[in-house]
Motif scaffolding. Structure first.
Motif, PDB file in Angstrom:
ATOM      1  N   VAL A 194      15.490  11.210  26.436  1.00 57.57           N
ATOM      2  CA  VAL A 194      15.585   9.905  27.207  1.00 57.57           C
ATOM      3  C   VAL A 194      16.664   8.955  26.739  1.00 57.57           C
ATOM      4  O   VAL A 194      17.441   8.233  27.498  1.00 57.57           O
ATOM      5  N   VAL A 195      16.892   8.819  25.465  1.00 59.13           N
ATOM      6  CA  VAL A 195      17.698   7.766  24.920  1.00 59.13           C
ATOM      7  C   VAL A 195      19.161   8.263  25.139  1.00 59.13           C
ATOM      8  O   VAL A 195      19.972   7.260  25.715  1.00 59.13           O
ATOM      9  N   ILE A 252      22.271   2.714  31.249  1.00 59.66           N
ATOM     10  CA  ILE A 252      21.218   1.816  31.097  1.00 59.66           C
ATOM     11  C   ILE A 252      21.188   1.331  29.680  1.00 59.66           C
ATOM     12  O   ILE A 252      21.195   2.032  28.771  1.00 59.66           O
ATOM     13  N   GLU A 253      20.914   0.000  29.703  1.00 61.57           N
ATOM     14  CA  GLU A 253      20.795  -0.473  28.359  1.00 61.57           C
ATOM     15  C   GLU A 253      19.525  -0.217  27.516  1.00 61.57           C
ATOM     16  O   GLU A 253      18.772  -0.033  28.043  1.00 61.57           O
ATOM     17  N   ILE A 254      19.765   0.158  26.438  1.00 56.77           N
ATOM     18  CA  ILE A 254      18.741   0.664  25.496  1.00 56.77           C
ATOM     19  C   ILE A 254      18.155  -0.181  24.818  1.00 56.77           C
ATOM     20  O   ILE A 254      18.834  -0.990  24.211  1.00 56.77           O
ATOM     21  N   PRO A 255      16.902  -0.460  24.996  1.00 55.80           N
ATOM     22  CA  PRO A 255      16.170  -1.600  24.465  1.00 55.80           C
ATOM     23  C   PRO A 255      15.802  -1.474  22.763  1.00 55.80           C
ATOM     24  O   PRO A 255      16.023  -0.579  22.333  1.00 55.80           O
ATOM     25  N   GLY A 301       8.895  -1.191  28.353  1.00 56.71           N
ATOM     26  CA  GLY A 301      10.271  -1.379  28.546  1.00 56.71           C
ATOM     27  C   GLY A 301      11.055  -1.550  27.187  1.00 56.71           C
ATOM     28  O   GLY A 301      12.249  -1.282  27.086  1.00 56.71           O
ATOM     29  N   ASN A 302      10.429  -1.511  26.165  1.00 57.98           N
ATOM     30  CA  ASN A 302      10.957  -1.570  24.877  1.00 57.98           C
ATOM     31  C   ASN A 302      11.028  -0.338  23.965  1.00 57.98           C
ATOM     32  O   ASN A 302      11.224  -0.353  22.985  1.00 57.98           O
ATOM     33  N   ALA A 304      17.835   5.023  38.124  1.00 62.30           N
ATOM     34  CA  ALA A 304      19.019   5.339  37.779  1.00 62.30           C
ATOM     35  C   ALA A 304      18.993   6.800  37.911  1.00 62.30           C
ATOM     36  O   ALA A 304      20.379   7.106  38.582  1.00 62.30           O
ATOM     37  N   VAL A 305      18.207   7.606  37.831  1.00 62.98           N
ATOM     38  CA  VAL A 305      18.257   8.939  38.188  1.00 62.98           C
ATOM     39  C   VAL A 305      18.358   9.230  39.526  1.00 62.98           C
ATOM     40  O   VAL A 305      19.248  10.137  40.218  1.00 62.98           O
ATOM     41  N   GLU A 306      17.754   8.768  40.269  1.00 64.40           N
ATOM     42  CA  GLU A 306      17.795   8.994  41.838  1.00 64.40           C
ATOM     43  C   GLU A 306      19.057   8.491  42.378  1.00 64.40           C
ATOM     44  O   GLU A 306      19.629   8.975  43.347  1.00 64.40           O
TER      45      GLU A 306
END
Length: 610
Positions: free
Chosen positions: A234-235, A243-246, A313-314, A326-328
Motif C-alpha cells: 500500500v505504501v 497520495i501523500e504518505i503519512p 490516517g497515520n 484514488a484507486v477508483e
C-alpha cells in the motif's frame, strides 16, 4: 487517265498561272515594345522563386504532391514575388511562423517535420538565397497547417475499415492569411480541431510533459488489495497514485519538567539501595514542598490523544478511504471496473501505464480528432467503438447514452460518418454470406431440414426480380454457390436484430439495432458482433432519436410489434459518426482511458513514429 495525289496538284499548278505573292513587310520592334505586346517581363526575384519551386520536397508526406501544388499556385497568383522576405529582411510574420512551428510538439506534432530555416539579422542580397528561404517557409507552413488540420497520417493507412477522408484545407488562403496576420500564432492555431475534446487532450499532453519523467514505482504482485487491509504494498500504491504518505504514528516521549529536580547519581549502589529502604509511613508522605510544586506530567508525555483505532490516517500501510478514492479515480480514468480494489487487471494497468505510454495515447487520439468533421450539427449520434458506448446529442448537449456491442476484432465495426434517415420495426435479418459460409453451412450440411426447422430461418432465391421460397432438402449443399441463395430470419423475439433497427444506408451494410442477447451488455468488454452495433434499451434510444418527431415515440412503436416489417422515415435526418477514441474527456475534467480493442492505437503510434 485518272490523276491522283501529287499528280493532280502538279497538273493544276501547271495549268493555272499563280500571281506573285505580295512582299511581306517585317516590322522591327524594340525589346520594350515586345514586352508591352506579350506577357510582363519576369523579374530576377520571380525567376529565382520559380527555380526554387522546381525542387522536390525533401519530406516524406502522403500529401506532398498536393502541398507542393498548392504552394506553387499561391506564388503564381502573386507573380512569383517573395512573401516572407521583403527588401532582403524577414517579416515579423516569418519569424513568428518559425517560432510556432518550433512549438509543434504542443499539438502532438513533430517539430523535425518542419525545417528550421535560419533568418539572418542582416539584410539578404542574394536573390537565390532569398527565394530558397521564402519558398521553404511557405512549404513548411503549408505542411504544418495540413498536419495541424487533418493529420500526418492518412486514416486508411491504419486499417482498411477506417473510412474517414478529411479534406485538405485551402492552403493558398491559409498562407495568405498567415503572411498578413497580426497574430500568427492565433491564425495558425485556428486550423487545429476546434472540438473541446481536442483541447482537453492538448492540455493533458502539456501536463504529462511537465512532469519529471521519473519511472513510476512498480507494485509487487500479491492478493487483491482492498479497504481495511494493511499491506506493505500500500505504501508503494500511495506513491504510484500520488497520495501523500503519512508520517509514522508518534511515539511517547517523556520530557521532564524544567522545575523538576534532577535525580542524584552520586554514591555507591549500596547507598542507593540503602537510601531506598524507607518505612511505610515515610514512603506514604510526599517530600516536603512537593505539593506546592506539583506538576502535570501528562503534558510531558507527547502523545496523540486520539485513540489508536482512529489514527488510521497515520498508517501508510493501511488501505484507507483516501486510497480507495484514488484507486477508483484511476480505474475510472483507465476504463476499468470501478470497485476501489487493486485486483489483477488494475494492478497490471498500474504497472503498465507509464508516462511515455500515456503521452502516446494522447497523441494518437489528437490525431484522430483531426480526421473528424470540424463542426458537428446541434443534433447527432456518436458511437465510440472502443468505449462500447453510443451517445445522442440534442441542441449540442448530451441527451441520451447507452451501452453498445460492437464488432469483434476479426470483424471490426467500420469507422465512418453518414445520415440516419429511417427505422425498421419487426425487421427481417438477411444473413450475410460470410456468416452463412463460415458458421451456418457446416450445420446445414449435417441436417438441412432439421437446421431450418429448428432455427426458423427461411431459404430464398431472387430470380428475375422475384423472390422464391426454396426447400432446403432439395439443395446440394456441398456443390451450391451460397451467393446464389439468401437465408433470412423472419421477425420475432428470436430475431438477431431484435424488434427494431436504426438505418443510415451505407455501402458497409452497417446499422444500429436491438438484440435478444441482453446479457452481453453487462460485460465490460463488448466486442461480439460481426460489425453492426447492438444497442442496449433500444426503445429509450428510439425516443432520443424521435425527440423532435410529433408522430412517433417508443410507446407507439411498441404497439406495432408484430410479424410484419414496417419502415418509419425520420422527419429529419440525423448525422451518425462511428469513431474510435481510447482517451475520452469526462464531465469532471478528467480523462478516461479505455482498452485499444482493435489495436489501432499501436498501429497509429508506429505510423507517427512515436
Amino acid at each position: 487517265m485518272r490523276l491522283r495525289g501529287t499528280a493532280v496538284f502538279l497538273a493544276l499548278m501547271a495549268a493555272t498561272p499563280v500571281a506573285a505573292a505580295p512582299a511581306l513587310t517585317v516590322a522591327t520592334i524594340g525589346v520594350e515594345d515586345a514586352a508591352e505586346t506579350s506577357s510582363p517581363a519576369i523579374t530576377t526575384e520571380a525567376a529565382a522563386i520559380r527555380a526554387a519551386l522546381a525542387h522536390q520536397p525533401q519530406f516524406a508526406d502522403p500529401r506532398a504532391k498536393d502541398i507542393a501544388a498548392a504552394v506553387r499556385s499561391f506564388y503564381e497568383e502573386r507573380s512569383f514575388a517573395p512573401v516572407w522576405i521583403h527588401n532582403g529582411e524577414a517579416t515579423a510574420q516569418a519569424r513568428a511562423l518559425l517560432d510556432r512551428m518550433a512549438r509543434a510538439a504542443e499539438d502532438g506534432l513533430a517539430p523535425s517535420d518542419y525545417e528550421a530555416i535560419e533568418l539572418p539579422q542582416d539584410a539578404l542580397t542574394d536573390t537565390d538565397v532569398i527565394a530558397a528561404k521564402d519558398v521553404a517557409l511557405s512549404e513548411n507552413a503549408a505542411r504544418f497547417i495540413t498536419h495541424l488540420a487533418i493529420g500526418r497520417v492518412l486514416p486508411k493507412s491504419v486499417d482498411k475499415e477506417v473510412y474517414y477522408t478529411p479534406a485538405l484545407p485551402d492552403l493558398g488562403e491559409a498562407l495568405a492569411k498567415t503572411t498578413m496576420a497580426k497574430d500568427v500564432d492565433a491564425t495558425i492555431s485556428a486550423f487545429a480541431p476546434p472540438h473541446p475534446q481536442y483541447q482537453a487532450l492538448k492540455a493533458k499532453l502539456a501536463k504529462l510533459r511537465e512532469s519529471d519523467g521519473k519511472p513510476l514505482p512498480h507494485i509487487a504482485e500479491g492478493p487483491t488489495l482492498k479497504a481495511g487491509q494493511r499491506d506493505p504494498r500500500v505504501v508503494t500504491l500511495r506513491e504510484r497514485l500520488g497520495i501523500e504518505i503519512p508520517e509514522a504514528p508518534q511515539k511517547a516521549v517523556f520530557a521532564p519538567a524544567a522545575d523538576m529536580p534532577e535525580p542524584k547519581t552520586t554514591g555507591s549502589l549500596a547507598q542507593s539501595v540503602s537510601s531506598s529502604k524507607m518505612d511505610e509511613a515515610s514512603r506514604s508522605q510526599p517530600p516536603a514542598g512537593f505539593l506546592e510544586k506539583a506538576h502535570d506530567y501528562s503534558a510531558d508525555l507527547k502523545l496523540d490523544p486520539t485513540p489508536a483505532a482512529f489514527r488510521a490516517g497515520n498508517d501508510a500501510m493501511l488501505y484507507d478511504d483516501t486510497v480507495v478514492a484514488a484507486v477508483e479515480a484511476f480505474q475510472r480514468e483507465n476504463g476499468l471496473s470501478v470497485d476501489g480494489m487493486v485486483g489483477p487487471q488494475t494492478l497490471q494497468t498500474l504497472n503498465g501505464a507509464s508516462r511515455e505510454n500515456r503521452i502516446k495515447t494522447v497523441i494518437v487520439n489528437m490525431e484522430r480528432w483531426r480526421w473528424m468533421p470540424r463542426e458537428f450539427s446541434d443534433d447527432y449520434i456518436f458511437v465510440n467503438v472502443p468505449e462500447f458506448m453510443v451517445r445522442v446529442y440534442r441542441d449540442g448537449a448530451l441527451n441520451h447514452e447507452a451501452r453498445v456491442v460492437v464488432g469483434q476484432r476479426a470483424h471490426p465495426t467500420p469507422l465512418f460518418g453518414d445520415q440516419m434517415d429511417h427505422l425498421i420495426l419487426n425487421p427481417y435479418w438477411n444473413v450475410p454470406n460470410s456468416i452463412v459460409t463460415a458458421e451456418m453451412l457446416p450445420k446445414i450440411r449435417q441436417d438441412p431440414y432439421g437446421y431450418f426447422a429448428s432455427t426458423g430461418y427461411q431459404l430464398l432465391a431472387d430470380i428475375r426480380g422475384k423472390t422464391y421460397r426454396l426447400d432446403p432438402t432439395l439443395i446440394d449443399w456441398y456443390a451450391v454457390d451460397t451467393r446464389q441463395l439468401r437465408i433470412r430470419q423472419p421477425p420475432g423475439d428470436r430475431n438477431a436484430l431484435g424488434r427494431i433497427k436504426f438505418m443510415f444506408p451505407n455501402r458497409h451494410a452497417v446499422y444500429l439495432h436491438d438484440t435478444p442477447a441482453k446479457s452481453l451488455f453487462t460485460r465490460s468488454s463488448r466486442a461480439f458482433s460481426h460489425g453492426c452495433v447492438r444497442v442496449q434499451d433500444p426503445m429509450a434510444f428510439a425516443d432520443a432519436i424521435l425527440a423532435d418527431d410529433d408522430q412517433w415515440n417508443s410507446k407507439r412503436l411498441k404497439r406495432m410489434f408484430s410479424n410484419q416489417e414496417v419502415r418509419i422515415n425520420l422527419q429529419r435526418k440525423l448525422p451518425v459518426f462511428l469513431a474510435y477514441f481510447t482517451m475520452i474527456p469526462e464531465a469532471d475534467g478528467s480523462l478516461k482511458t479505455v482498452p485499444d480493442v482493435y489495436g489501432y492505437d499501436e498501429k497509429l503510434a508506429k505510423l507517427l513514429n512515436l
